[in-house]
Scaffold this motif. Structure first.
Motif, short mmCIF file in Angstrom:
data_model
loop_
_atom_site.label_atom_id
_atom_site.label_comp_id
_atom_site.label_asym_id
_atom_site.label_seq_id
_atom_site.Cartn_x
_atom_site.Cartn_y
_atom_site.Cartn_z
N GLY A 95 0.81 -1.20 0.00
CA GLY A 95 0.00 0.00 0.00
C GLY A 95 0.85 1.25 0.00
N TYR A 96 2.12 1.09 0.35
CA TYR A 96 3.09 2.19 0.47
C TYR A 96 4.39 1.76 -0.17
CZ TYR A 96 -0.20 4.04 3.92
OH TYR A 96 -1.33 4.53 4.54
N LEU A 97 5.20 2.74 -0.53
CA LEU A 97 6.44 2.45 -1.26
C LEU A 97 7.60 2.30 -0.28
CD1 LEU A 97 7.18 2.02 -4.19
CD2 LEU A 97 7.43 4.50 -4.43
N ALA A 98 7.95 1.06 0.03
CA ALA A 98 9.01 0.78 1.00
C ALA A 98 9.76 -0.48 0.59
CB ALA A 98 8.42 0.61 2.40
N GLY A 119 7.93 10.83 -9.49
CA GLY A 119 8.03 11.75 -8.36
C GLY A 119 7.58 11.20 -7.03
N LEU A 120 7.35 9.89 -6.95
CA LEU A 120 7.00 9.32 -5.63
C LEU A 120 8.21 9.35 -4.71
CD1 LEU A 120 4.83 6.21 -6.65
CD2 LEU A 120 4.03 8.42 -5.76
N ARG A 121 7.94 9.52 -3.43
CA ARG A 121 9.00 9.53 -2.42
C ARG A 121 8.96 8.22 -1.63
NH1 ARG A 121 6.46 14.34 0.74
NH2 ARG A 121 4.69 13.05 0.10
N GLU A 122 10.09 7.92 -0.98
CA GLU A 122 10.13 6.74 -0.12
C GLU A 122 8.99 6.83 0.90
OE1 GLU A 122 13.80 6.13 2.02
OE2 GLU A 122 13.27 4.08 2.53
N ASP A 217 0.71 8.01 13.69
CA ASP A 217 0.92 9.40 14.16
C ASP A 217 2.33 9.90 13.90
OD1 ASP A 217 2.21 7.86 16.06
OD2 ASP A 217 1.13 8.68 17.79
N GLU A 218 3.24 9.00 13.47
CA GLU A 218 4.60 9.44 13.14
C GLU A 218 4.87 9.39 11.65
OE1 GLU A 218 7.77 7.71 15.75
OE2 GLU A 218 6.06 7.03 16.96
N TYR A 219 3.83 9.09 10.85
CA TYR A 219 4.01 8.89 9.41
C TYR A 219 4.47 10.19 8.74
CZ TYR A 219 2.87 8.00 4.51
OH TYR A 219 2.93 7.88 3.15
N GLN A 220 5.60 10.10 8.06
CA GLN A 220 6.20 11.26 7.40
C GLN A 220 6.90 10.78 6.14
OE1 GLN A 220 8.52 13.32 10.42
NE2 GLN A 220 8.64 15.15 9.12
N PRO A 221 6.16 10.73 5.03
CA PRO A 221 6.79 10.23 3.80
C PRO A 221 7.97 11.10 3.38
CG PRO A 221 4.61 11.17 3.35
CD PRO A 221 4.76 11.13 4.84
N GLY A 222 8.86 10.51 2.56
CA GLY A 222 10.06 11.22 2.13
C GLY A 222 11.31 10.57 2.71
N GLY A 223 11.15 9.51 3.46
CA GLY A 223 12.28 8.76 4.03
C GLY A 223 11.75 7.49 4.65
N PRO A 224 12.64 6.70 5.26
CA PRO A 224 12.19 5.47 5.92
C PRO A 224 11.34 5.79 7.14
CG PRO A 224 14.54 5.86 6.33
CD PRO A 224 14.08 6.93 5.37
N GLN A 225 10.40 4.93 7.49
CA GLN A 225 9.53 5.13 8.65
C GLN A 225 10.02 4.29 9.83
OE1 GLN A 225 6.96 7.51 8.19
NE2 GLN A 225 8.38 7.63 6.48
N PRO A 226 9.79 4.77 11.05
CA PRO A 226 10.09 3.92 12.21
C PRO A 226 9.19 2.68 12.17
CG PRO A 226 8.84 5.85 12.90
CD PRO A 226 9.19 6.06 11.45
N SER A 227 9.73 1.55 12.58
CA SER A 227 8.98 0.31 12.67
C SER A 227 8.18 0.30 13.97
CB SER A 227 9.95 -0.86 12.64
OG SER A 227 9.36 -2.03 13.17
#
Ligand code: PZK
Length: 287
Positions: A95-98, A119-122, A217-227
């Protein structure tokens, strides 16, 4: 009356035994892996959390697809399963690009043959969830394949059924989890066929080991996300200068306690059942 279990397979952190001709026992250990290495320190109750979550999702998705769960053992970490003929596919929905989806997109603008917008970001949410099957590697990493290659492995009709079913399961769970503050970025299913040729969901379902869980609540696209579950372990390992090859480091008591709490939190948020109630009677997740 006591049964003789014959060990048939080991996963990284789970074991599979034969009960009889029709049944297998799938046991989730408390082992944890990070950066693809199983660590020497266990996370108490992790196996119970994963088995309980799988059973919870199996009970709630039976109308979308039948599954292999026959019974939960009283210990809460072992599941009796129907023995199936497994399909030779890892059925991934994103569902997300990871992960490898993001890596493939950077290289080619596609993932598993799906052409994606520029133009999609991580970690961006994809316009629609994608079915991105891979082959089951016996050693090393599973290899992403396109729809044509996957259809050649299982047949075109079966492929279409697996894709439709996997997407329906993902949409159901992702929507459910998002409302409870957990993003399921992607997930991996395994399917098998019963004696009548019916498609059956096997393995584990929507656990933090088979899926990427991100705190919404910590979702911030443009880089890797905390697990959701393993971030303390990863951060701790990064402080050690470990080269991420076998053997992995022992975890500190604080990291073990923090990580156990995250697994229990994932269980309680998603199921809305107190983990202590599950331990007292695992069947509570099936209601
Ligand atoms: C089966 N695996 C992989 C998973 C392991 C190995 N219901 C089933 N029927 C027949 N075979 C399997 C299943 C399931 N699930 C799954 N290998 C065979 C696997 C977990 C631990 F050691």
């Amino acid at each position: 009356m006591s049964e003789t279990l014959v060990h048939v397979a080991s996963g990284k952190v789970r074991e599979l035994f034969t009960i009889d001709d029709e049944r297998l026992l799938l046991v989730a250990s408390d082992r944890i892996s990070t950066f693809d290495v199983v660590l020497p320190t266990e996370i108490p109750d992790k196996g119970r959390v994963l088995t309980g979550l799988s059973a919870f999702w199996f009970a709630r998705t039976r109308e979308l697809c039948p599954n292999h769960l026959l019974a939960l053992r009283p210990d809460g970490r072992a599941m009796e399963c129907r023995r199936l003929e497994m399909l030779p596919l890892e059925c991934v929905v994103r569902g997300y690009l990871a992960g490898s989806g993001w890596k493939d997109y950077l290289r080619t603008g596609e993932t598993s043959g799906h052409v994606l917008p520029e133009g999609l970001r991580e970690s961006d949410r994809l316009p629609e969830p994608l079915f991105t099957p891979s082959t089951k590697a016996t050693t090393g990493h599973d290899e992403n394949i396109d729809a044509g290659q996957a259809a050649a492995l299982v047949g075109a009709d079966r492929y279409a059924e697996v894709e439709r079913t996997a997407l329906a399961l993902y949409r159901f769970a992702a929507e459910y989890a998002e409302a409870l503050g957990i993003l399921i970025a992607d997930t991996k299913f395994e399917f098998g066929l019963d004696a009548d040729g019916r498609l059956v969901l096997a393995d584990e379902a929507f656990t933090p080991d088979s899926s990427r869980f991100w705190p919404a609540d910590e979702y911030q696209p443009g880089g890797p996300q905390p697990s959701f579950d393993k971030q303390f372990v990863r951060d701790y390992c990064e402080t050690l200068g470990w080269d991420k090859t076998y053997p992995g480091p022992e975890l500190s008591d604080e990291v073990v306690a923090g990580t156990r709490a995250r697994y229990v939190e994932a269980f309680e948020r998603l199921t809305r059942i107190a983990f202590a109630d599950y331990v007292a009677d695992p069947s509570v997740v099936l209601a």
